[in-house]
Design a protein around this motif. Structure first.
Motif, PDB file in Angstrom:
ATOM      1  N   GLY A  58       0.789  -1.226   0.000  1.00 26.60           N
ATOM      2  CA  GLY A  58       0.000   0.000   0.000  1.00 26.60           C
ATOM      3  C   GLY A  58       0.817   1.270   0.000  1.00 26.60           C
ATOM      4  O   GLY A  58       0.461   2.251  -0.673  1.00 26.60           O
ATOM      5  N   ILE A  59       1.930   1.279   0.749  1.00 26.74           N
ATOM      6  CA  ILE A  59       2.735   2.498   0.895  1.00 26.74           C
ATOM      7  C   ILE A  59       3.917   2.501  -0.065  1.00 26.74           C
ATOM      8  O   ILE A  59       4.082   3.411  -0.880  1.00 26.74           O
ATOM      9  N   ASP A  60       4.753   1.458   0.027  1.00 24.52           N
ATOM     10  CA  ASP A  60       5.987   1.452  -0.752  1.00 24.52           C
ATOM     11  C   ASP A  60       5.738   1.407  -2.255  1.00 24.52           C
ATOM     12  O   ASP A  60       6.505   1.988  -3.032  1.00 24.52           O
ATOM     13  N   ILE A  61       4.692   0.706  -2.676  1.00 23.07           N
ATOM     14  CA  ILE A  61       4.462   0.546  -4.115  1.00 23.07           C
ATOM     15  C   ILE A  61       3.343   1.474  -4.599  1.00 23.07           C
ATOM     16  O   ILE A  61       3.579   2.429  -5.337  1.00 23.07           O
TER      17      ILE A  61
ATOM     18  N   VAL B 249       5.176   4.050 -17.109  1.00 25.53           N
ATOM     19  CA  VAL B 249       4.963   4.201 -15.669  1.00 25.53           C
ATOM     20  C   VAL B 249       5.405   2.930 -14.945  1.00 25.53           C
ATOM     21  O   VAL B 249       6.041   2.992 -13.888  1.00 25.53           O
ATOM     22  N   LEU B 250       5.078   1.767 -15.518  1.00 25.19           N
ATOM     23  CA  LEU B 250       5.492   0.505 -14.907  1.00 25.19           C
ATOM     24  C   LEU B 250       7.005   0.433 -14.761  1.00 25.19           C
ATOM     25  O   LEU B 250       7.522  -0.094 -13.771  1.00 25.19           O
ATOM     26  N   GLY B 251       7.709   0.956 -15.764  1.00 22.02           N
ATOM     27  CA  GLY B 251       9.159   0.957 -15.699  1.00 22.02           C
ATOM     28  C   GLY B 251       9.693   1.726 -14.507  1.00 22.02           C
ATOM     29  O   GLY B 251      10.788   1.448 -14.008  1.00 22.02           O
ATOM     30  N   LYS B 252       8.908   2.700 -14.026  1.00 22.52           N
ATOM     31  CA  LYS B 252       9.302   3.479 -12.846  1.00 22.52           C
ATOM     32  C   LYS B 252       8.709   2.890 -11.568  1.00 22.52           C
ATOM     33  O   LYS B 252       9.280   3.053 -10.485  1.00 22.52           O
ATOM     34  N   VAL B 253       7.554   2.201 -11.681  1.00 19.22           N
ATOM     35  CA  VAL B 253       6.883   1.640 -10.504  1.00 19.22           C
ATOM     36  C   VAL B 253       7.562   0.354 -10.046  1.00 19.22           C
ATOM     37  O   VAL B 253       7.750   0.127  -8.844  1.00 19.22           O
ATOM     38  N   LEU B 254       7.935  -0.524 -10.990  1.00 21.18           N
ATOM     39  CA  LEU B 254       8.495  -1.819 -10.608  1.00 21.18           C
ATOM     40  C   LEU B 254       9.755  -1.698  -9.759  1.00 21.18           C
ATOM     41  O   LEU B 254       9.937  -2.484  -8.817  1.00 21.18           O
ATOM     42  N   PRO B 255      10.662  -0.729 -10.027  1.00 19.98           N
ATOM     43  CA  PRO B 255      11.810  -0.597  -9.121  1.00 19.98           C
ATOM     44  C   PRO B 255      11.420  -0.266  -7.688  1.00 19.98           C
ATOM     45  O   PRO B 255      12.198  -0.525  -6.762  1.00 19.98           O
ATOM     46  N   LEU B 256      10.199   0.284  -7.484  1.00 23.54           N
ATOM     47  CA  LEU B 256       9.755   0.582  -6.124  1.00 23.54           C
ATOM     48  C   LEU B 256       9.579  -0.695  -5.314  1.00 23.54           C
ATOM     49  O   LEU B 256       9.802  -0.713  -4.101  1.00 23.54           O
ATOM     50  N   GLU B 257       9.154  -1.782  -5.969  1.00 26.77           N
ATOM     51  CA  GLU B 257       8.971  -3.036  -5.244  1.00 26.77           C
ATOM     52  C   GLU B 257      10.153  -3.977  -5.399  1.00 26.77           C
ATOM     53  O   GLU B 257      10.255  -4.969  -4.691  1.00 26.77           O
ATOM     54  N   ARG B 258      11.047  -3.680  -6.308  1.00 28.22           N
ATOM     55  CA  ARG B 258      12.185  -4.563  -6.560  1.00 28.22           C
ATOM     56  C   ARG B 258      13.469  -4.057  -5.913  1.00 28.22           C
ATOM     57  O   ARG B 258      14.554  -4.208  -6.465  1.00 28.22           O
TER      58      ARG B 258
ATOM     59  N   VAL C 251      17.548   1.543  -2.553  1.00 26.45           N
ATOM     60  CA  VAL C 251      16.875   2.549  -1.726  1.00 26.45           C
ATOM     61  C   VAL C 251      17.505   3.914  -1.939  1.00 26.45           C
ATOM     62  O   VAL C 251      16.808   4.931  -2.066  1.00 26.45           O
ATOM     63  N   ALA C 252      18.837   3.955  -1.996  1.00 26.89           N
ATOM     64  CA  ALA C 252      19.531   5.220  -2.229  1.00 26.89           C
ATOM     65  C   ALA C 252      19.173   5.795  -3.597  1.00 26.89           C
ATOM     66  O   ALA C 252      18.961   7.012  -3.738  1.00 26.89           O
ATOM     67  N   ASN C 253      19.099   4.935  -4.616  1.00 26.39           N
ATOM     68  CA  ASN C 253      18.721   5.406  -5.954  1.00 26.39           C
ATOM     69  C   ASN C 253      17.334   6.042  -5.941  1.00 26.39           C
ATOM     70  O   ASN C 253      17.110   7.102  -6.548  1.00 26.39           O
ATOM     71  N   LEU C 254      16.390   5.400  -5.268  1.00 25.82           N
ATOM     72  CA  LEU C 254      15.030   5.942  -5.184  1.00 25.82           C
ATOM     73  C   LEU C 254      15.020   7.257  -4.411  1.00 25.82           C
ATOM     74  O   LEU C 254      14.331   8.212  -4.787  1.00 25.82           O
ATOM     75  N   HIS C 255      15.786   7.304  -3.326  1.00 26.27           N
ATOM     76  CA  HIS C 255      15.840   8.520  -2.512  1.00 26.27           C
ATOM     77  C   HIS C 255      16.391   9.700  -3.317  1.00 26.27           C
ATOM     78  O   HIS C 255      15.958  10.846  -3.154  1.00 26.27           O
ATOM     79  N   GLU C 256      17.335   9.411  -4.197  1.00 28.24           N
ATOM     80  CA  GLU C 256      17.951  10.457  -5.004  1.00 28.24           C
ATOM     81  C   GLU C 256      17.173  10.758  -6.275  1.00 28.24           C
ATOM     82  O   GLU C 256      17.603  11.577  -7.092  1.00 28.24           O
ATOM     83  N   GLY C 257      16.040  10.081  -6.466  1.00 25.18           N
ATOM     84  CA  GLY C 257      15.205  10.345  -7.629  1.00 25.18           C
ATOM     85  C   GLY C 257      15.746   9.790  -8.927  1.00 25.18           C
ATOM     86  O   GLY C 257      15.394  10.274 -10.011  1.00 25.18           O
ATOM     87  N   ARG C 258      16.566   8.764  -8.868  1.00 23.98           N
ATOM     88  CA  ARG C 258      17.113   8.176 -10.092  1.00 23.98           C
ATOM     89  C   ARG C 258      17.050   6.639 -10.000  1.00 23.98           C
ATOM     90  O   ARG C 258      18.076   5.966  -9.903  1.00 23.98           O
ATOM     91  N   PRO C 259      15.840   6.084 -10.018  1.00 24.92           N
ATOM     92  CA  PRO C 259      15.713   4.625  -9.962  1.00 24.92           C
ATOM     93  C   PRO C 259      16.412   3.965 -11.139  1.00 24.92           C
ATOM     94  O   PRO C 259      16.353   4.461 -12.273  1.00 24.92           O
ATOM     95  N   ASP C 260      17.086   2.879 -10.874  1.00 24.46           N
ATOM     96  CA  ASP C 260      17.844   2.142 -11.882  1.00 24.46           C
ATOM     97  C   ASP C 260      17.173   0.785 -12.070  1.00 24.46           C
ATOM     98  O   ASP C 260      17.267  -0.099 -11.208  1.00 24.46           O
ATOM     99  N   GLU C 261      16.494   0.603 -13.210  1.00 21.66           N
ATOM    100  CA  GLU C 261      15.731  -0.628 -13.431  1.00 21.66           C
ATOM    101  C   GLU C 261      16.632  -1.853 -13.458  1.00 21.66           C
ATOM    102  O   GLU C 261      16.261  -2.913 -12.953  1.00 21.66           O
ATOM    103  N   VAL C 262      17.804  -1.714 -14.049  1.00 20.63           N
ATOM    104  CA  VAL C 262      18.710  -2.856 -14.143  1.00 20.63           C
ATOM    105  C   VAL C 262      19.244  -3.239 -12.767  1.00 20.63           C
ATOM    106  O   VAL C 262      19.290  -4.422 -12.400  1.00 20.63           O
ATOM    107  N   HIS C 263      19.638  -2.249 -11.985  1.00 16.64           N
ATOM    108  CA  HIS C 263      20.124  -2.562 -10.647  1.00 16.64           C
ATOM    109  C   HIS C 263      19.002  -3.154  -9.795  1.00 16.64           C
ATOM    110  O   HIS C 263      19.241  -4.076  -9.006  1.00 16.64           O
ATOM    111  N   SER C 264      17.790  -2.630  -9.945  1.00 22.99           N
ATOM    112  CA  SER C 264      16.656  -3.172  -9.186  1.00 22.99           C
ATOM    113  C   SER C 264      16.423  -4.637  -9.539  1.00 22.99           C
ATOM    114  O   SER C 264      16.157  -5.466  -8.658  1.00 22.99           O
TER     115      SER C 264
ATOM    116  N   LEU D 179       4.299   9.802  -7.176  1.00 19.79           N
ATOM    117  CA  LEU D 179       5.169  10.160  -8.291  1.00 19.79           C
ATOM    118  C   LEU D 179       4.403  10.510  -9.561  1.00 19.79           C
ATOM    119  O   LEU D 179       4.810  11.413 -10.303  1.00 19.79           O
ATOM    120  N   PHE D 180       3.307   9.810  -9.832  1.00 17.29           N
ATOM    121  CA  PHE D 180       2.655   9.933 -11.135  1.00 17.29           C
ATOM    122  C   PHE D 180       1.199  10.373 -11.069  1.00 17.29           C
ATOM    123  O   PHE D 180       0.577  10.591 -12.112  1.00 17.29           O
TER     124      PHE D 180
END
Length: 298
Positions: free
Chosen positions: A14-17, A156-165, A211-224, A24-25
């Motif tokens: 509910g919160i993290d994802i 949007v999914l490309g940005k949302v999935l790193p939130l749970e991964r 977590v650091a990537n998300l905090h800095e506003g630059r989610p990395d799909e590959v790293h996730s 964000l969107f």
């Protein structure tokens, strides 16, 4: 919460994802409609992505949103959804158009679950969690329920999935199991425990980088994807190792007075296979890393 044995899925879903996705969107109206209630735990949410014949290949999803004036009617089935029986709404991926590119034509909707046109059935399994099969039978949603742009849900999914991964949940499960294992392991297991400790620490570092990537506003799909693969496989390895080292007593559940560590090992062992499937299977994560980062042919 995980390291102290507190159930975490309501919060993480509910919160993290979903909450983060709306933050964000979402439009200002959507933020006002959902975020205060989520933050106060007055409402809960989950995700409706996986389908019975699709699994981790979201680009092949079959749930469709058919036009109904300026609204849509949703038709399809979503499976392996946690907490759907308790949730007020869900972030749902559906196809709004078709074309030669499977990634195009997907839209994300904020779907009320306590409505006519939604059927929620249990999917019982070996883990502590109940999964659900959610059937969407013509539920009507409007433009105010679209998260992002119509037909542009894949972006949007490309940005949302790193939130749970991030892998943070899996690394925490591995830490909790390993801590209990160190306490109860028989003599002669020191080398194996050191190997597991090394893997768990590496998993934690991968997760915190996400977590650091998300905090800095630059989610990395590959790293996730890398973190999700490594942390889930590590949690599985620790759970299996605990049963191998401790023997049959490790498989006594929390209701048995003779259970070790209040059934932590049994619960972890039953949950372990699903960790490598949920949030994208290990095979899909490795495929994504190979094709997106390493440039290998698909």
């Amino acid at each position: 919460m995980i390291r102290h044995g507190v159930p975490d899925n309501v919060h993480s879903l509910g919160i993290d994802i979903v909450g983060n996705a709306i933050h964000l969107f979402g439009t200002e109206e959507q933020k006002q409609r959902f975020l205060p209630g989520l933050a106060r735990a007055e409402i809960t949410a989950n995700v409706l992505f996986s389908e019975p014949d699709v699994g981790s290949d979201l680009a092949s999803l079959a749930t469709r949103a058919e036009p109904d004036g300026d609204h849509w009617r949703l038709h399809g089935r979503k499976i392996y959804n946690m907490k759907a029986q308790h949730s007020d709404f869900a972030l749902c991926a559906a196809r709004t158009s078709t074309g030669p590119v499977s990634f195009a034509g997907i839209t994300l909707f904020l779907v009320p679950l306590r409505s006519m046109g939604v059927l929620i059935e249990p999917v019982w399994n070996l883990s502590e969690e109940r999964f659900d099969l959610v059937t969407l039978d013509g539920i009507r949603v409007g433009p105010e329920d679209v998260l992002g742009e119509v037909d542009d849900g894949w972006q949007v999914l490309g940005k949302v999935l790193p939130l749970e991964r991030t892998g943070l949940d899996h690394s925490a499960k591995a830490e909790r199991t390993l801590a209990a294992l160190r306490e109860h392991a028989p003599p002669g297991c020191e080398e194996r425990l050191v190997e597991l400790e090394t893997r768990v620490r590496a998993a934690r570092l991968l997760a915190w980088r996400c977590v650091a990537n998300l905090h800095e506003g630059r989610p990395d799909e590959v790293h996730s994807a890398t973190a999700k693969w490594y942390t889930s496989e590590t949690a599985k390895e620790v759970a299996v190792a605990a049963v191998e080292l401790l023997g049959p007593r490790a498989l006594l559940d929390a209701r048995d007075p003779a259970a070790i560590a209040e059934g932590v090992f049994d619960a972890g062992f039953r949950e372990a296979p699903g960790l490598t499937l949920a949030q994208g299977s290990s095979e899909i994560m490795l495929f994504f890393v190979a094709t997106s980062k390493l440039g290998l042919p698909s």
